[in-house]
Enzyme design. Sequence first.
Site, short mmCIF file in Angstrom:
data_model
loop_
_atom_site.label_atom_id
_atom_site.label_comp_id
_atom_site.label_asym_id
_atom_site.label_seq_id
_atom_site.Cartn_x
_atom_site.Cartn_y
_atom_site.Cartn_z
N TYR A 46 7.31 6.30 2.00
CA TYR A 46 7.04 5.12 2.83
C TYR A 46 8.26 4.20 2.87
O TYR A 46 8.72 3.82 3.95
CB TYR A 46 5.82 4.36 2.30
CG TYR A 46 5.42 3.19 3.17
CD1 TYR A 46 5.00 3.40 4.48
CD2 TYR A 46 5.47 1.89 2.69
CE1 TYR A 46 4.65 2.33 5.29
CE2 TYR A 46 5.11 0.82 3.50
CZ TYR A 46 4.70 1.05 4.79
OH TYR A 46 4.36 -0.01 5.60
N LYS A 50 10.60 3.84 6.32
CA LYS A 50 10.81 2.60 7.08
C LYS A 50 12.29 2.24 7.13
O LYS A 50 12.78 1.73 8.15
CB LYS A 50 10.00 1.47 6.46
CG LYS A 50 8.50 1.58 6.65
CD LYS A 50 8.09 1.37 8.11
CE LYS A 50 6.58 1.21 8.23
NZ LYS A 50 6.16 0.95 9.64
N ASN A 75 2.62 -8.45 3.16
CA ASN A 75 1.17 -8.21 3.05
C ASN A 75 0.38 -9.08 4.02
O ASN A 75 0.55 -10.30 4.04
CB ASN A 75 0.70 -8.49 1.62
CG ASN A 75 1.22 -7.48 0.63
OD1 ASN A 75 2.43 -7.36 0.45
ND2 ASN A 75 0.33 -6.76 -0.03
N VAL A 88 -4.73 -4.18 -1.53
CA VAL A 88 -5.30 -4.95 -2.63
C VAL A 88 -6.32 -5.98 -2.15
O VAL A 88 -7.36 -6.17 -2.80
CB VAL A 88 -4.18 -5.62 -3.46
CG1 VAL A 88 -3.40 -6.66 -2.64
CG2 VAL A 88 -4.75 -6.25 -4.71
N PHE A 92 -10.24 -5.79 -3.32
CA PHE A 92 -10.90 -6.85 -4.08
C PHE A 92 -12.14 -7.37 -3.35
O PHE A 92 -13.20 -7.57 -3.96
CB PHE A 92 -9.93 -8.01 -4.33
CG PHE A 92 -8.94 -7.77 -5.43
CD1 PHE A 92 -8.91 -6.59 -6.15
CD2 PHE A 92 -8.01 -8.75 -5.76
CE1 PHE A 92 -7.99 -6.37 -7.16
CE2 PHE A 92 -7.09 -8.55 -6.79
CZ PHE A 92 -7.07 -7.35 -7.48
N GLY A 108 -1.46 -7.41 -14.09
CA GLY A 108 -1.90 -8.34 -13.04
C GLY A 108 -0.92 -9.47 -12.78
O GLY A 108 -1.22 -10.38 -12.01
N PRO A 173 6.41 -2.64 -7.21
CA PRO A 173 7.31 -3.79 -7.25
C PRO A 173 6.72 -4.94 -8.08
O PRO A 173 5.53 -5.24 -7.98
CB PRO A 173 7.45 -4.18 -5.78
CG PRO A 173 7.14 -2.94 -5.02
CD PRO A 173 6.09 -2.23 -5.84
N HIS A 174 7.57 -5.58 -8.87
CA HIS A 174 7.10 -6.68 -9.73
C HIS A 174 6.92 -7.98 -8.96
O HIS A 174 6.03 -8.77 -9.28
CB HIS A 174 8.08 -6.89 -10.89
CG HIS A 174 8.11 -5.76 -11.86
ND1 HIS A 174 8.96 -4.69 -11.73
CD2 HIS A 174 7.37 -5.52 -12.97
CE1 HIS A 174 8.75 -3.84 -12.73
NE2 HIS A 174 7.80 -4.32 -13.50
#
Length: 225
Positions: A46, A50, A75, A88, A92, A108, A173-174
């Site tokens: 992915y 891109k 996002n 995500v 959720f 998290g 990714p952090h």
Amino acid sequence: MLGLAKRVGARFLLTSTSEVYGDPLQHPQAETYWGNVNPIGVRSCYDEGKRTAETLTMDYHRGAGIEVRIARIFNTYGPRMSLDDGRVVSNFVAQALRKEPMTVYGDGKQTRSFQYVSDLVEGLMRLMEGDHVGPFNLGNPAEFTMLELAQVVQETINPEAKIEYRPNTEDDPHKRKPDISKAKDLLGWQPTVSLRNGLPLMVNDFRQRIFGDSKGTAGKVRSTE
């Protein structure tokens, strides 16, 4: 698609992604940042797909004179998303509505920035109607950890919703936060819908589709600074 745009003289929009920045060493991420991507990682098809699409788009622009626009989308959430697409926010919301534990990967503490769909649409329209190729970051610079996102979902749906921790995915990714200075300056664009105002509209839509609940009628979006 670029060949078709060349043949018919169309303006071409590439919806790229913040994933081109990989696990960024620059924070927030500006369009001038070249990224930190693992080319052979589990996410690379992915990310690199891109990045290659951006390369081809610019090659056609420079070599064949095709009129192109490039948006790097961060996002995005809102009504009519797939209920179980693995993203995500939809994860959720669907889990909390179904009274299932919300699954948080890792500790998290990784961050993302969430924009409501109407803000993205406005940004894409301004990009296509303007004179600038880009790339442009289109995202909301309000940054949330995954735990903070889960807490907002709890506040919106069910304060008793549980959180379940699972091992993190590889190359996750952090941090992720857009620098939107370029979009502000050249497109006159910035997001106006906060997560706490936009999320209830998505929840109403999900509730209707999961339960057929007539109470799930989305109202008007309220803008916030």
